[in-house]
Design a protein around this motif. Structure first.
Motif, PDB file in Angstrom:
ATOM      1  N   VAL A 180       0.977  -1.172  -0.012  1.00  0.00           N
ATOM      2  CA  VAL A 180       0.015   0.051   0.181  1.00  0.00           C
ATOM      3  C   VAL A 180       0.843   1.270  -0.072  1.00  0.00           C
ATOM      4  CG1 VAL A 180      -0.512  -0.150   2.601  1.00  0.00           C
ATOM      5  CG2 VAL A 180      -2.058   1.105   1.027  1.00  0.00           C
ATOM      6  N   GLU A 214       0.363   4.924  -2.133  1.00  0.00           N
ATOM      7  CA  GLU A 214       0.303   6.159  -1.210  1.00  0.00           C
ATOM      8  C   GLU A 214       1.363   7.310  -1.626  1.00  0.00           C
ATOM      9  OE1 GLU A 214      -1.446   4.161   2.830  1.00  0.00           O
ATOM     10  OE2 GLU A 214       0.704   4.319   2.969  1.00  0.00           O
ATOM     11  N   ASN A 231      -3.386  11.157  -3.365  1.00  0.00           N
ATOM     12  CA  ASN A 231      -4.896  12.211  -3.304  1.00  0.00           C
ATOM     13  C   ASN A 231      -5.567  11.144  -3.782  1.00  0.00           C
ATOM     14  OD1 ASN A 231      -3.880  14.516  -2.226  1.00  0.00           O
ATOM     15  ND2 ASN A 231      -3.153  14.907  -4.373  1.00  0.00           N
ATOM     16  N   HIS A 232      -5.479   9.906  -3.819  1.00  0.00           N
ATOM     17  CA  HIS A 232      -6.417   8.871  -4.469  1.00  0.00           C
ATOM     18  C   HIS A 232      -6.785   7.830  -3.320  1.00  0.00           C
ATOM     19  CE1 HIS A 232      -6.968  10.114  -8.582  1.00  0.00           C
ATOM     20  NE2 HIS A 232      -5.755  10.492  -8.435  1.00  0.00           N
ATOM     21  N   GLU A 233      -8.152   7.454  -3.367  1.00  0.00           N
ATOM     22  CA  GLU A 233      -8.315   6.382  -2.705  1.00  0.00           C
ATOM     23  C   GLU A 233      -7.878   5.088  -2.925  1.00  0.00           C
ATOM     24  OE1 GLU A 233     -12.251   3.745  -1.302  1.00  0.00           O
ATOM     25  OE2 GLU A 233     -12.770   5.335  -2.694  1.00  0.00           O
ATOM     26  N   ILE A 234      -7.358   4.307  -1.966  1.00  0.00           N
ATOM     27  CA  ILE A 234      -6.682   2.957  -1.999  1.00  0.00           C
ATOM     28  C   ILE A 234      -7.497   1.811  -1.785  1.00  0.00           C
ATOM     29  CG2 ILE A 234      -4.627   1.553  -1.663  1.00  0.00           C
ATOM     30  CD1 ILE A 234      -3.186   4.129  -1.440  1.00  0.00           C
ATOM     31  N   VAL A 235      -8.001   1.012  -2.898  1.00  0.00           N
ATOM     32  CA  VAL A 235      -8.874  -0.185  -2.420  1.00  0.00           C
ATOM     33  C   VAL A 235      -8.049  -1.322  -1.854  1.00  0.00           C
ATOM     34  CG1 VAL A 235     -10.839  -1.646  -3.279  1.00  0.00           C
ATOM     35  CG2 VAL A 235     -10.540   0.611  -4.022  1.00  0.00           C
ATOM     36  N   CYS A 294      -3.416  -4.063  -3.318  1.00  0.00           N
ATOM     37  CA  CYS A 294      -3.637  -2.816  -3.441  1.00  0.00           C
ATOM     38  C   CYS A 294      -4.035  -2.156  -4.707  1.00  0.00           C
ATOM     39  CB  CYS A 294      -2.309  -2.146  -2.732  1.00  0.00           C
ATOM     40  SG  CYS A 294      -1.961  -2.736  -1.495  1.00  0.00           S
ATOM     41  N   ALA A 344      -5.548   1.446  -7.026  1.00  0.00           N
ATOM     42  CA  ALA A 344      -5.941   2.829  -7.013  1.00  0.00           C
ATOM     43  C   ALA A 344      -6.480   2.920  -8.606  1.00  0.00           C
ATOM     44  CB  ALA A 344      -4.849   3.849  -6.865  1.00  0.00           C
ATOM     45  N   TYR A 345      -7.823   3.628  -8.808  1.00  0.00           N
ATOM     46  CA  TYR A 345      -8.148   4.032 -10.148  1.00  0.00           C
ATOM     47  C   TYR A 345      -7.771   5.457 -10.594  1.00  0.00           C
ATOM     48  CZ  TYR A 345     -10.627  -0.398  -9.086  1.00  0.00           C
ATOM     49  OH  TYR A 345     -10.802  -1.663  -8.849  1.00  0.00           O
TER      50      TYR A 345
END
Length: 142
Positions: A66, A70, A75-79, A88, A90-91
């Motif tokens: 992760v 990061e 600034n993006h959500e990590i699923v 991990c 990120a879109y």
């Protein structure tokens, strides 16, 4: 499996224990598919970028750690999907990912990439990656 200088077969400790998920014969090339996927080694982390199947303008940028996402996409959500191949994700819009690649390329200031990586575990990963590629070259990749 690789051959040593003495012609002996050397098994890779992990790769030779599992069959290739794409083919019955692990040494058969995987057929090319439409589109593109990439593995990218940054000083901050290793990521895999693939097309987002739900949005033609986005990529799914995947990592096994992760912290790598990061550092690259603060600034993006990590699923998190702990059971997935890459835990991990990120879109990221393709335009944003392309801009990141351009910035990172312009900022290169080292003459030896592996030596520029400060994270010990990541450096070890890249060193093993380098060794596997060197074996590939020696086995006829040139």
């Amino acid at each position: 499996m690789t051959k040593t200088d003495a012609g002996q077969v050397e098994k890779h400790p992990v790769l030779d224990q599992r069959p290739c998920p794409h083919q019955n014969n692990r040494y058969t090339e995987v057929p090319l598919r439409k589109g593109c996927a990439m593995w990218i080694c940054f000083k901050e982390g290793f990521v895999s970028a693939v097309q987002n199947p739900d949005d033609p303008d986005d990529l799914v940028v995947r990592a096994r750690n992760v912290r790598h996402l990061e550092a690259l996409f603060p600034n993006h959500e990590i699923v998190m999907s702990p059971d997935a191949d890459y835990a991990c994700r990120a879109y990221i819009p393709k335009t944003e990912f392309g801009a990141l690649l351009a910035r990172k390329s312009a900022a290169i200031d080292y003459q030896n990439f592996k030596a520029s990586v400060m994270d010990r575990r990541l450096h070890q990963l890249y060193a093993e990656f380098w060794r596997l590629h060197l074996r590939y070259q020696w086995s006829g990749g040139v």
